[in-house]
Design an enzyme around this catalytic site. Sequence first.
Site, PDB file in Angstrom:
ATOM      1  N   HIS A  85       0.875  -1.174   0.000  1.00  0.00           N
ATOM      2  CA  HIS A  85       0.000   0.000   0.000  1.00  0.00           C
ATOM      3  C   HIS A  85       0.914   1.226   0.000  1.00  0.00           C
ATOM      4  CE1 HIS A  85      -3.712  -2.316   0.891  1.00  0.00           C
ATOM      5  NE2 HIS A  85      -2.855  -3.138   1.486  1.00  0.00           N
ATOM      6  N   ASP A  98       2.236  -7.096   2.253  1.00  0.00           N
ATOM      7  CA  ASP A  98       1.058  -6.333   2.684  1.00  0.00           C
ATOM      8  C   ASP A  98       1.523  -5.088   3.456  1.00  0.00           C
ATOM      9  OD1 ASP A  98      -1.496  -5.465   3.060  1.00  0.00           O
ATOM     10  OD2 ASP A  98      -2.096  -7.059   4.443  1.00  0.00           O
ATOM     11  N   HIS A 124       0.855   3.196   8.489  1.00  0.00           N
ATOM     12  CA  HIS A 124      -0.129   4.039   9.182  1.00  0.00           C
ATOM     13  C   HIS A 124       0.614   5.041  10.045  1.00  0.00           C
ATOM     14  CE1 HIS A 124      -3.755   2.046   7.962  1.00  0.00           C
ATOM     15  NE2 HIS A 124      -3.289   0.876   8.327  1.00  0.00           N
TER      16      HIS A 124
END
Lengths: 312, 425, 178
Positions: free
Chosen positions: B63, B306, B310
């Site tokens: 991501h 993955d 954050h």
Amino acid sequence: MSFQHKHILGIEQLSSEDIQMILDTGDAFKEVNTRDIKKVPTLRGKTIINAFFEASTRTRLSFEIAGKRLSADTVNISGSTSSVVKGETLEDTAKNIEAMAPDIIVIRHGHSGSAHYLAERVDCSIINAGDGAHEHPSQALLDLMTIREHKGSIEGLEVAIVGDITHSRVVRSNIYALSKMGAKVRLCGPGTMLPIGIERLGNVEVFTDMRDAIQDADVVMMLRIQMERQSNIMLPSLREYARFYGLNPTNVQLAKPDAIVMHPGPINRGVEISSVVADGVQNVILDQVENGVAVRMALLYLVSGVESMQTK
Amino acid sequence: MAKILIKGGRVISPAQKLDDICDILIENGKIAAIGKKLDNKGAEIIEAAGKLVTPGLVDIHVHLRDPGFEYKEDIASGTLAAVTGGFTSVACMPNTNPVNDNQAVTCSILRKAAEEGHCRVFPIASITKGLEGESLTEMGELKELGVFAVSDDGKPVSNPQLMRRAMEYARPFGMTIVSHAEDLDLVGSGVMNDGPISTELGLKGIPWVAEDAATAREVMLAEFTGAHLHVAHVSTRGSIDIVRQAKKRGVNVTCEAAPHHFTLTDEAVRGYNTNAKMNPPLRSAEDREAVRQGIADGTVDAIATDHAPHHIDEKNVEFSIAMNGIVGLETALPLTLKLVEDGLIDLPKAVALMTSSPAEALGLPVGQLEEGGDADVTVIDPDLEWTVEAQKLVSKSKNTPFDGWQMKGAAVCTIVAGKVVFSRS
Amino acid sequence: MAKAETMILDKAGIARAITRIAHEILEYNKGCENLALIGIRTGGDHLASLIQSGINGIEGGEVPLGTVDITMYRDDLAVRGNLPIGKTEIPFPLDGKHVVLVDDVLYTGRTIRSAMDALMDFGRPSTIQLAVLIDRGHRELPIRADYVGRNVPTAREEDVEVVFNEEKTPVEVRLIKP
């Protein structure tokens, strides 16, 4: 040996000696509650903040009275967990409270682990007054104090706890406390409310039939069914719940003749406990409430001693 | 462009069945030659004796958070983290803002990657518009733009009819469907693996059956439609077994496993550690062992991180409301090499799981060392010992559960298209 | 390092002192009407019980006896932490009583201050008097004993210990030098 815990986050961290000391101290403080002048100067000058982020009347009241009877200044703040989420973080809230120099923060919060979270981030003592479905140590301690009062000792007792085991912090704290003090815990509840691995937390046996769970028990503890929390995929109806998992004048006779009936309150009459039993001679529910003040006085006193020594 | 000679390393390229001590000569961004004692006249020499020389590592599940969540990561920082971890190609998930559900967003990611990126970026587009699970994206044109796979990662397609149509539609375009296989109704409001630890901590559980049931559905739909299904981050014993059986039946299915799932268990959540919170969650020791067995027996085709950055503010909160995910690009290589040290797989297999095999799973034109091919190469020191320091990670976000871990093995030089993009000092 | 110990009072000496204190209490209060004894835990409670027996032996009446634990009233929580809290048992009203507080050793006076605070919370005695087995000096508060078994001059670093046997009877008082 003396009590060394600055925080009371859960029963899990306490030894049987710690629990014994809390109960003995609670016994001593109980006498204060019988006086005309129900106040001692023990914690004069201490500030206790009851930070309740989840609705609670009796636990907050109990902590507040406990603090006031010890001459501490107690201040209550409340707020819903959701408003905290939208606004500032729990850490920011706690740091703001801490800036006002309290000695103890008593926290009730909807999220499991929130008391640990605070203890890692502030310097004052933290007492967990219930965090999510994790622990509610003062409730288990007042339960033990009540059991000890009625049964003389806790060791060797068979204690049945019936209800929503999954969502109950009272159960987890009681499993730790009762197991550490040598009692056996029998758990029973609907299949949707028995979490995986609960038997690993202590000296626990899980039952699916309530009659087996309370057969010859010394103590029967009924849990509150949180009607507002249960969706209809957890329980078909309260009617059926009452039939299979409610305590009534018939099944209560399966327990020992001198068994005591407990409930952390508030009770749902006619659901987990019938009125006849709730008002019966075996019930010690009001003793639990009375002991709640004493045991919380004990906790406030004991952590204050540790906190004051460290500050010094 | 300069000539580079990587000299005397153990060159492993599983696609070529190559595992030998030799040199690699890079010229004009391409691999000019692979062989012994190559002519080094005018070339920059990279001494690789005692090192591994592999195809540039490929991570098919990251991501990059760009566009929309640049405070967590952006294409520049994410690809820098990638090359630091030895990766030369990453496939980025579409749950950005706006969602990568159309050609414009795909083009903007590709353009930004070309301008600011440090490695190759392969955007994965969404299966449904806006990740809303209602209508299909324009997979045909997306494929023409270089999108190799589509996925509603993080927000799985719950409607089975829609998933069936997505597979039927994707198949003729050769588009791979990457499934985040989770039944959201079974996940409910769970925040960690459902088991004794969640019971102890009083946290709501995500049962293994939430993943198994969804994996089974996806596999059956793939069997029914003939589409290529790639199952993302398999974490349970049941899912591994479902994929294993499907492969035996000849179903066109591949799957990946994440380093945290083959390294950690739900014990890591104890203490309400929000850096042990991800989705799918860390599972039981039994599940972890099944994932490792799946890696050993070839059920698992790829190791994918993955990588889910954050911001600290999204993790420094109560466990129940913390965001899911951890960063992984900078720790994946040593954790995979650990599998070799543990005797689970051999070194060429480990290299395959991080290069040719993931590339093949998504059909990406990377992951091998071939004369005349693009010079994406990673030089690895398998014996380099180092300690993870979260605050020193290159990624913008520091959310790793491996802070303070002793690691062995690291990329010392990463080359993309013949250019050294990372060199460990 | 071995500590030097000196015996100040033996069992018989203690018994004589208690008997004398019982007589003095009766003499001062002109009998045992409205008299009450309250021992301070732990030590003073055992002595109070002996004084009660002494008074009963002389007058034949039954003087009410209570015990007080002063831990809740201490002023040194920050210095000594959470000492165990004992039970306070005063099973009779204090209003209008002549209360004799009983302790084993009188030192700084702070224990007596705490005990008086505790008594005030239970009622309003007519008078509070103080009986101690040993007065070792070094007062930090304006408090003095009305009945003293023996005055013992001590240094601050010394310690006075009243030794009780298993029947809670005092058998010896020792002065311990560091």
